[in-house]
Structures are given as structure tokens and as C-alpha cells.
Design an enzyme around this catalytic site. Sequence first.
Site, mmCIF file in Angstrom:
data_model
loop_
_atom_site.group_PDB
_atom_site.id
_atom_site.type_symbol
_atom_site.label_atom_id
_atom_site.label_comp_id
_atom_site.label_asym_id
_atom_site.label_seq_id
_atom_site.Cartn_x
_atom_site.Cartn_y
_atom_site.Cartn_z
ATOM 1 C CB CYS A 1 -1.939 2.063 0.655
ATOM 2 S SG CYS A 1 -3.516 2.932 0.681
ATOM 3 C CG PHE A 2 -3.892 4.415 5.522
ATOM 4 C CD1 PHE A 2 -2.874 5.301 5.832
ATOM 5 C CD2 PHE A 2 -5.094 4.933 5.073
ATOM 6 C CE1 PHE A 2 -3.037 6.667 5.693
ATOM 7 C CE2 PHE A 2 -5.280 6.306 4.930
ATOM 8 C CZ PHE A 2 -4.253 7.176 5.238
#
Length: 324
Positions: free
Chosen positions: A135-136
Site C-alpha cells: 500500500c505505501f
Amino acid sequence: MIKAGIIGSSGYTGGELIRLLLNHAHVDIDFVYSTTRGGQKLTKVHQDLLGQTQMEFSNTVHQQIDIVFLCLGHGNSTQFLKDHPFSENTLIIDLSNDFRLQSDAKFHNEQFVYGLPELNRKKIQSSRLVANPGCFATAIQLALLPLAASGLLQDQVHINAVTGSTGAGIKPSATTHFSWRNNNASWYKPFTHQHLGEIGESLDSFGHDTGKLYFLPNRGNFARGILATAYTRYQGSLEDASKLYTDFFGNALFTHVTEEPIHLKQVVNTNNCHIHLHQYDDVLLVTSAIDNLLKGASGQAVQNMNLMFGFDEDEGLRLKATAF
Ligand SMILES: NC(=O)c1ccc[n+]([C@@H]2O[C@H](COP(=O)([O-])OP(=O)(O)OC[C@H]3O[C@@H](n4cnc5c(N)ncnc54)[C@H](OP(=O)(O)O)[C@@H]3O)[C@@H](O)[C@H]2O)c1
């Protein structure tokens, strides 16, 4: 209709996948496998699905299946695939970091393709195995790819990103339970977060030198979303940068560059990534925002599935942000 199976289905990304696939025009959910919830109704865990499905969690998998999504904790997907060999025609999308790096991508005689459509659309379309990005990593790569592709990322890059508590999974921990997280803020893993590896491989894939990345991840006191800022030295004008980004993302259905400053609520509950550029002297500041569970996980997994099967890329993903 194709048949799909979901593994690790009582967690957050599993729950989001079920929700998306129940509303997908070309998918029937065949089984929803859980190590802990077999025989229970899905709605016992995923209460948001009440009224949408009568399905139960299963404790067996079907090996003849069109596609399987692995939503297990890091390190468990490889073992799961060893213990449960699927048909050689089964497409596999893994949401963990088990197969994301080049050095980990080999599986029997095949390779997992890194599933960031803005980078690898063609490869994803023709692959059987996809490693869904972190996600990051998604938010940061989308902020930096256009600069990297043009060889403009050669100086130091400073990145700061804040994530909601769902980024850490469904099981409460010391830093995710309410009384600690609420009205609180903190950083963690300064400059050493595990997503730096996949980010670096993507940025380097254009063949230009990339400057050192200094990434500071933060925990925010909200449930969903990632807001990332990245800045680096940049010699051109803001108009040039804007054109670079809009050209790079010209064919991207979900990644949009806007002249207005952005905030999280405009992307939460969507598969979108919004990007904003700001110039200060010789520094370019790029801000990106995504929903960690959608563009950062299950939404991007459905986008990849759509590409792999030749469905409309946004099928099942025409979602509206909560926004207010
Ligand atoms: N949360 C995010 O924002 C996000 C974003 C991108 C990627 N990811 C990655 O996606 C994967 C799933 O994340 P998640 O947030 O859905 O996690 P989660 O909420 O903790 O769910 C993981 C599920 O995996 C199953 N599981 C089975 N064996 C396990 C084991 N030995 N260790 C851990 N889990 C086991 C459990 O489901 P059953 O009891 O039903 O078997 C558990 O509920 C992780 O690899 C994560 O890093 C997460």
C-alpha cells in the site's frame, strides 16, 4: 462468469475483496477459505455484507478454479501454495510481499509479475501470476514514477507518508487498538520500511540513476487511507512537471493529477490515486493519496484481475468516495 476463490478471507483485504467481487459482473465467488472461520457465515465477520450474501467460510479449497486471491500475512503465501497446489490454469494474485521482489518472483518455472498497472499493464495482461504491490509502495511509486521515467529523480528524495490503522490488519496490536491510536500520532521504521525494496526496483527499472530515498512512515489516527508527500530537487517549471505527470498517466483509469491540493477523503472507498504537484524554488513536492485497502490492496487486485481476463479495467471498481 469466472469462478474465484479467496484465501485469508476473514481479514481486512479479504473482506474488501469479497465486497468487490460480489458486485463484479463477470465473477462468481466459488469459495471463501478461512483457517479459523470454516462453517460460519461471512456476515458473522464481515458485517457490512449483511443482506448481500448468505455464503459461509469454507475450510477447503477447490483446485480447479479460474482465479485465486491470497490475502495472507507476509510469508504465508509461499507455504500455502506448496500445501495447496492449484491447477496450472488457475490465475493467482498474491497480496502479500512474498513474490514482489525480482529475487523472490520465481515460482516453479514461472515468474510473478509485479502488479502495478501504471507500470506493467502489458505484462499483467499476459501473466498468470501477479504480485500485488504494497500500500505505501503504491502511493509512493505513483508519486515518483513519472520523474524516474524521465531521469529526473537523481537527487535525494524525502518521503513522508501517513497510514490509517487498517494498514496493519484486523488483529488489534499495541499500536492499533483504539485507546492508543485515537488522538495520537507516531512514526515507525524510519528510513528502513520493507516497501523500499519494491519501490526501488520499480524506479530503477527505467534505467536511470535514482537518488537515495529517505522514507518516514507515520501512523495516523484514522482507519483508512494513505497520504504521501515526496520532494526532491527539480530544475524545470511547474507546467513542465504537470505535463510530465499528465502524459505519464494519460492512459491510467484510476490515477489522476489535479491542480487542487488533495486530501484523503476524496479517495477513501475508491480505487483512485490522486496526485498534486507543488513547486517551491528548486524543489518539487508531489502529494499522492490512496485508499490502502483499495488501490493499495484489494481494488488494485481486482484491477489486475480485470486486465488478466480482458474485462473492462474498472469493472467492479466504479466506486464513489465517501468524501463528506
Ligand atoms: N491492510 C492493508 O492495508 C494491506 C495493504 C496491502 C497489502 N496488504 C497485505 O495483504 C495481506 C493481508 O493483509 P490484511 O490487512 O488483510 O491482514 P489481516 O487483516 O491480518 O488478515 C490476514 C488473514 O490471513 C489469514 N491467515 C491465515 N494464516 C495466517 C497466518 N499464519 N498469519 C497471518 N494470517 C493468517 C487470517 O484469515 P483466516 O483466519 O480467515 O484464515 C487473517 O485474518 C498481508 O500480507 C498484508 O501485508 C495489506
